[in-house]
Scaffold this active site. Structure first.
Site, PDB file in Angstrom:
ATOM      1  N   CYS A   1      -5.164  59.244   2.528  1.00 18.67           N
ATOM      2  CA  CYS A   1      -3.844  58.793   2.103  1.00 18.67           C
ATOM      3  C   CYS A   1      -3.821  58.301   0.666  1.00 18.67           C
ATOM      4  O   CYS A   1      -2.812  57.851   0.171  1.00 18.67           O
ATOM      5  CB  CYS A   1      -3.345  57.719   3.045  1.00 18.67           C
ATOM      6  SG  CYS A   1      -3.219  58.364   4.702  1.00 18.67           S
TER       7      CYS A   1
ATOM      8  N   ASN B   1      -9.082  54.041   9.979  1.00 21.43           N
ATOM      9  CA  ASN B   1      -9.017  55.430   9.537  1.00 21.43           C
ATOM     10  C   ASN B   1     -10.304  55.897   8.865  1.00 21.43           C
ATOM     11  O   ASN B   1     -10.666  57.068   8.967  1.00 21.43           O
ATOM     12  CB  ASN B   1      -7.834  55.625   8.575  1.00 21.43           C
ATOM     13  CG  ASN B   1      -7.693  54.522   7.564  1.00 21.43           C
ATOM     14  OD1 ASN B   1      -7.766  53.338   7.893  1.00 21.43           O
ATOM     15  ND2 ASN B   1      -7.513  54.880   6.311  1.00 21.43           N
TER      16      ASN B   1
HETATM   17  N1  PLP Z   1      -1.964  53.675   9.040  1.00 18.27           N
HETATM   18  C1  PLP Z   1      -3.141  54.289   9.194  1.00 18.27           C
HETATM   19  C2  PLP Z   1      -4.269  53.571   9.883  1.00 18.27           C
HETATM   20  C3  PLP Z   1      -3.324  55.593   8.744  1.00 18.27           C
HETATM   21  O1  PLP Z   1      -4.509  56.196   8.895  1.00 18.27           O
HETATM   22  C4  PLP Z   1      -2.237  56.250   8.103  1.00 18.27           C
HETATM   23  C5  PLP Z   1      -2.402  57.616   7.566  1.00 18.27           C
HETATM   24  O2  PLP Z   1      -3.480  58.152   7.544  1.00 18.27           O
HETATM   25  C6  PLP Z   1      -1.014  55.562   7.975  1.00 18.27           C
HETATM   26  C7  PLP Z   1      -0.916  54.275   8.442  1.00 18.27           C
HETATM   27  C8  PLP Z   1       0.176  56.215   7.321  1.00 18.27           C
HETATM   28  O3  PLP Z   1       0.770  57.151   8.192  1.00 18.27           O
HETATM   29  P1  PLP Z   1       1.719  58.310   7.651  1.00 18.27           P
HETATM   30  O4  PLP Z   1       0.842  59.343   7.048  1.00 18.27           O
HETATM   31  O5  PLP Z   1       2.441  58.827   8.862  1.00 18.27           O
HETATM   32  O6  PLP Z   1       2.664  57.707   6.693  1.00 18.27           O
END
Ligand code: PLP
Length: 398
Positions: free
Chosen positions: A344, A170
């Protein structure tokens, strides 16, 4: 995404807008065909058929089978279910097979650049169940060290419950060699979970061809409302549910299914993949124009992540000498909406952990900037972004 004088949204890795076609497809399942898909009456059957059709389409687009799909509330839940659910199920089996279960120390192997939904799930297993968490290092482009992975898996395969590695990062967009990860883990009999949240809808995913055991996706990264996702998990993979209840979704995710949400997931993924097939080369070309433009305009700037194995709409940099936070604020004032790394980390401007794992000094990692987009940028958008970044850097004394 953009207008000449309005905001230019370059934060697609955080979330994407919901397409009108997705809303239109979802709407009937909140109004006319609103029934619970478990109900036996006709409206219930209509809802159940829509859920089945969504499951089939969604699975096919990820190279999976319909019964692999467990609909969830998003990427975080899917990662938690995979990491905790598989680790606990495998721990139970190891305990049963062990002569002295009290001395068993189960392990879980993750890469050093996993999203908190995976990394914190592993830490939870450590805290509450005594798991050893092995974090495999990455190189300076965030690609996992396969030799280190091989060594770690081989060190104690009988105690290793799971290997979890993301498909695309990400923060810096690096794509991991998942087929190699699977080969290494499976040679030792260890299942593999892949967090494909950033990759789904952007690059092809063939879960079964890759022989992956479990794979997480999140809808809002490819155009559904937030709070929708799925874990794809093979029936051969032992996994415990985290929610107890009515046994929906193969008993792995109890709770009345969100039929409209499942329909939205299927339509949005299908649309994203169709778009990707047509515009992939164009998207990469615009990303590369943006990268070149930024590196030319700001001599101190450096690209982060793998220059070749990276997501098509992901450009990330460091600007040693300024902070990413100051840059973000200045760029926002100039109409460029982007991020410093992971969105996040709820409002926290923490140092992007992937950059630290890549070996950057905290003072340099703090200067990270991430520009992400799902549609090719026009030349005007590229020029506008490059000019804004150059002006912001100058304004901040770089
Ligand atoms: N995994 C990765 C690599 C992410 O980039 C994200 C959110 O940006 C998530 C998990 C979490 O996803 P969610 O926002 O749908 O909970």
């Amino acid at each position: 995404m953009s207008s000449d004088d309005g905001e230019l949204y370059l934060d697609a890795a955080s979330t994407e807008p919901v397409g009108r076609d997705v809303i239109d497809a979802m709407l009937p399942f909140m109004t006319d065909a609103y029934a619970n898909p478990a109900s036996v009456h006709r409206t219930g059957k209509t809802a159940a058929q829509a859920l089945d059709a969504a499951r089939r389409s969604f699975a096919a687009n990820l190279g999976a089978r319909p019964d692999d799909v467990i609909f969830t509330s998003g990427g975080t839940e899917s990662d938690n279910l995979a990491v905790k659910g598989i680790a606990l199920a495998r721990m139970e089996r190891m305990r049963r097979a062990a002569t002295d279960a009290s001395s068993l120390c189960p392990r879980i192997i993750i890469s050093a650049v996993e999203h908190p939904a995976v990394a914190e799930s592993a830490a939870w297993l450590e805290r509450f169940f005594g798991f050893e968490v092995v974090r495999v290092p990455v190189d300076s482009t965030a690609r996992i060290d396969l030799e280190a992975l091989d060594r770690e898996v081989a060190a104690a395969p009988e105690r290793t419950a799971l290997v979890s590695v993301m498909l695309a990062n990400n923060e810096v967009g690096t794509i991991q060699p998942v087929a190699d990860v699977v080969r290494i883990a499976h040679a030792a009999g260890v299942p593999v979970h892949v967090d494909a949240v950033q990759a789904a809808g952007q690059i092809p995913i063939r879960m079964r061809d890759w022989d992956v055991d479990a794979l997480s996706v999140s809808g809002h990264k490819f155009g559904t409302p937030k709070g929708l996702g799925a874990l794809l998990v093979r029936s051969r993979t032992p996994i415990e549910p985290l929610l107890s209840g009515g046994g929906q979704e193969r008993g792995l995710r109890s709770g009345t299914q969100n039929v409209a949400g499942a329909v939205g997931l299927a339509i949005a993924l299908d649309g994203s993949i169709a778009f990707m097939r047509e515009h992939h080369a164009e998207l990469i070309a615009s990303r590369d124009r943006l990268i070149r433009g930024v590196l030319d305009a700001v001599p101190q700037a450096r690209l982060t992540g793998d220059p070749e194995h990276r997501l098509p709409g992901h450009a990330s940099f460091i600007f040693p000498g300024v902070t990413g936070e100051a840059l973000l604020v200045d760029l926002d004032a100039r109409g460029i909406e982007c991020s410093s790394g992971s969105a996040c980390a709820v409002g926290r401007h923490e140092i992007p952990p992937t950059l630290l794992a890549m070996g950057l000094e905290p003072s340099v990692a703090k200067s990270a900037l991430r520009l992400t987009f799902r549609r090719p940028l026009s030349d005007a958008d590229v020029n506008r972004t490059v000019t804004a970044i150059r002006r912001s850097c100058t304004a901040l004394g770089l």
